[in-house]
Design a protein around this motif. Structure first.
Motif, mmCIF file in Angstrom:
data_model
loop_
_atom_site.group_PDB
_atom_site.id
_atom_site.type_symbol
_atom_site.label_atom_id
_atom_site.label_comp_id
_atom_site.label_asym_id
_atom_site.label_seq_id
_atom_site.Cartn_x
_atom_site.Cartn_y
_atom_site.Cartn_z
ATOM 1 N N ARG B 266 12.431 0.709 -6.657
ATOM 2 C CA ARG B 266 12.167 0.638 -5.225
ATOM 3 C C ARG B 266 11.075 -0.361 -4.901
ATOM 4 N N ASP B 267 11.264 -1.048 -3.777
ATOM 5 C CA ASP B 267 10.293 -2.017 -3.303
ATOM 6 C C ASP B 267 9.110 -1.283 -2.643
ATOM 7 N N PHE B 268 8.135 -2.043 -2.177
ATOM 8 C CA PHE B 268 6.954 -1.447 -1.547
ATOM 9 C C PHE B 268 7.325 -0.548 -0.369
ATOM 10 N N GLY B 270 10.079 1.251 -0.250
ATOM 11 C CA GLY B 270 10.988 2.301 -0.689
ATOM 12 C C GLY B 270 12.448 1.865 -0.764
ATOM 13 N N VAL B 271 12.729 0.641 -0.343
ATOM 14 C CA VAL B 271 14.113 0.146 -0.372
ATOM 15 C C VAL B 271 14.518 -0.152 -1.821
ATOM 16 N N LYS B 272 15.762 0.195 -2.161
ATOM 17 C CA LYS B 272 16.249 -0.023 -3.522
ATOM 18 C C LYS B 272 16.400 -1.517 -3.822
#
Lengths: 304, 279
Positions: B266-268, B270-272
């Motif tokens: 996950r990115d900063f 929260g996106v996958k």
């Protein structure tokens, strides 16, 4: 017969009065389930905004010894992506999930509330109190007129309960609590973090990348307790206590001050998610030892 | 409470030594009593004032009573860290996280690139438990090789230990990938445990090979880490917080998260973010 500590709050049936506080874990559906499985009576998600937010750079959290100072900057994938996580959390059935919302305008709050209501969540919590974001957050949460607009707009658009989370960074918290009640809020959550900062003496720089942050943990418990006590005296809707609760005694203090439920956040850093089981057990022992039949009997008892 | 959690408080340390490993990898050494006692696989949060705070595995413990982290220049924070020189101050908190569980008998270590830095303290521990060690070290090319001399010194007893170096361009050792070596090793011999640290797709391949041959594995993961104390939820893989229940996950845990491990992180926000297959 097992001792029953279930609670009925604003239309929600909670198996016990403990909740995961907003902003803690809660970024993914599975993380919410983890906390539910550890025994929480409800889980509150991270604050969700309409558009995705990356949040601030590190350091986003500083241990100040008696609590944590944080300025995460509300990182989240945006409401559309987040409902998928909420659905993962819900898919297990029983779980009670409250989505924390952070918006820039009353309509934006309402739009998000509709989206998560459709996804099947149990309630929403309006974050009108974040101390470290530039727009919205605390700035709107200290103004009774704006609180009135936001709560009314959200209430008009959804049928699930609406909780309003208040900031302690205001001279009279009773005024904004009453504004939320008058606007139709189904409950008050108090308190959000206390605006604060820390400076590194070697580099001379503020430790948080955002300079300011919100203080949580044991340091703010007496402030939170005072706020809950004052709010309980001025409104008729349920109050959910939040701020520095680390053991069952803290929890009981909040019930006596007038809280119908409590939220736990920072203490997870000290005791991990097992803290829910520990506090629930402690509450049961206390009620039994004192001869009470349920939590309702002690809510607000310190006022009499 | 404060006593028990003292290591999570930030403190300032002076950079006391710097080892230039390659053109863009340095090991930065400092004096800290908590890091000196760190277990293999644990990490610290390094604060570069005014820039960022980043998680770094502890690669050196107790080298003339100094501890250290090995930094590859990959982004803004590591670039700033690279500019630091002897006597400069950095902030640290930790050590955090769980650690590799040492094993006796025949064990294999598999690294990719700078992943070897996280495994190095484990080698120091393993030679004390009289393990027979096969170290498979994968690098892109000769000029990216790090830690090899130090490992040779530790694993000098050839009756027990083997070192196999691979480079993708064949400029040193065997040409190819570390995972190719693992695949052929597992056909010939059995291991009590495989330890791995490197790019996630490489580790996923090693995990799959280990599962096929019913070999236990411990994997050192990387996720976005912010709070490092299990609060903020930035680092979840499945139900595990990599900052607290990791960085090291076992075979049993990896099976629980096999839809995520090697597929996305996950990115900063929260996106996958899906891992890209390059091979």
């Amino acid at each position: 017969m097992p001792f029953d500590i279930s609670m009925h709050i604003a239309g929600l049936n909670l198996r016990n009065p403990t909740m995961l506080a907003a902003g803690i874990l809660g970024m993914t559906g599975l993380s919410l389930r983890k906390v539910w499985n550890a025994g929480a009576g409800a889980v509150v998600t991270k604050s969700i905004s309409f558009q995705p937010r990356l949040g601030y750079k590190n350091p986003t959290i500083v241990d100040v010894g008696y609590g944590f100072l944080n300025a995460m900057g509300i990182p989240n994938p945006g409401v559309y992506e987040y409902v998928e996580e909420a659905k993962i959390a819900i898919s297990e059935g029983e779980l009670v999930i409250i989505v924390s919302l952070y918006g820039n305008t009353p309509l934006e709050f309402a739009k998000m509330a509709r989206i998560v209501e459709t996804a099947g969540v149990n309630a929403v919590e309006l974050n009108l109190s974040c101390p470290h974001v530039k727009l919205g957050g605390m700035e709107i949460g200290t103004n009774p007129t704006i609180i009135d607009k936001i709560v009314k707009t959200v209430k008009k658009h959804i049928n699930i309960p609406v909780f309003t989370k208040l900031t302690p960074n205001i001279s009279d918290i009773k005024t904004i609590a009453r504004a939320a009640e008058d606007a139709g809020s189904d409950g008050i959550v108090a308190i959000n973090t206390v605006k604060a900062m820390a400076i590194d003496v070697e580099s001379g720089r503020p430790l948080l990348a955002n300079k300011y942050g919100g203080l949580s943990g044991p340091a703010i418990k007496p402030i939170a307790l005072r706020c809950v006590y004052e709010i309980a005296q001025s409104v008729n809707i349920p109050v959910i206590g939040c701020g520095g609760i680390t053991d069952w005694k803290d929890a009981i203090e909040f019930f006596l001050a007038g809280a119908s439920a409590i939220q736990i956040g920072t203490a997870i850093a000290y005791k991990d998610v097992n803290i829910f089981g520990e506090i629930i057990k402690g509450i049961k022992c206390y009620l039994k030892r004192k001869g009470y039949n349920n939590i309702k009997e002690i809510v607000g008892l310190s006022h009499t | 409470m404060s006593q028990k959690f003292k290591n999570i408080r930030r403190r300032n340390v002076h950079i006391e030594d710097i080892i230039e490993e390659t053109l863009n990898v340095k090991t930065i050494l400092f004096r800290d009593k908590f890091c000196q006692l760190a277990k293999p696989g644990q990490y610290v949060m390094i604060w570069i004032p005014g820039i960022d705070e980043i998680p770094m595995s502890i690669s050196v413990r107790n080298r003339l009573s100094l501890s250290g982290v090995t930094v590859e220049q990959v982004g803004e924070a590591t670039e700033e860290l690279f500019k630091k020189t002897l006597g400069d101050i950095i902030g640290i908190r930790g050590p955090f996280g769980n650690w590799f569980q040492p094993n006796t008998g025949n064990v294999a270590l598999v690294s990719g690139g700078t992943g070897i830095a996280s495994l190095f303290p484990l080698i120091e521990t393993l030679i004390k438990t009289s393990a027979k060690i096969v170290a498979v070290l994968g690098f892109k090319s000769l000029k990216e090789i790090i830690f090899l001399n130090r490992i040779r010194k530790l694993l000098s007893d050839k009756r027990y230990h083997r070192i196999i170096v691979t480079t993708e361009d064949g400029s040193y050792g065997q040409k190819g990938l570390a995972t190719d070596v693992v695949s052929s090793l597992l056909k010939k011999e059995t291991f009590k445990m495989i330890y791995t640290c490197g790019p996630e797709l490489m580790m996923r391949r090693v995990f799959d090979l280990a599962e096929e041959s019913r070999t236990h594995i411990q994997v050192c993961l990387e996720r976005i880490i912010r709070c490092s104390v299990g609060l903020c939820g930035s680092c979840f893989i499945g139900e595990y917080r990599v900052c607290k229940e990791g960085l090291v996950l076992s075979s049993e845990q990896l099976r629980q998260v096999k839809d995520e491990f090697g597929t996305f992180k996950r990115d900063f926000n929260g996106v996958k973010m899906h891992f890209k297959t390059t091979h």
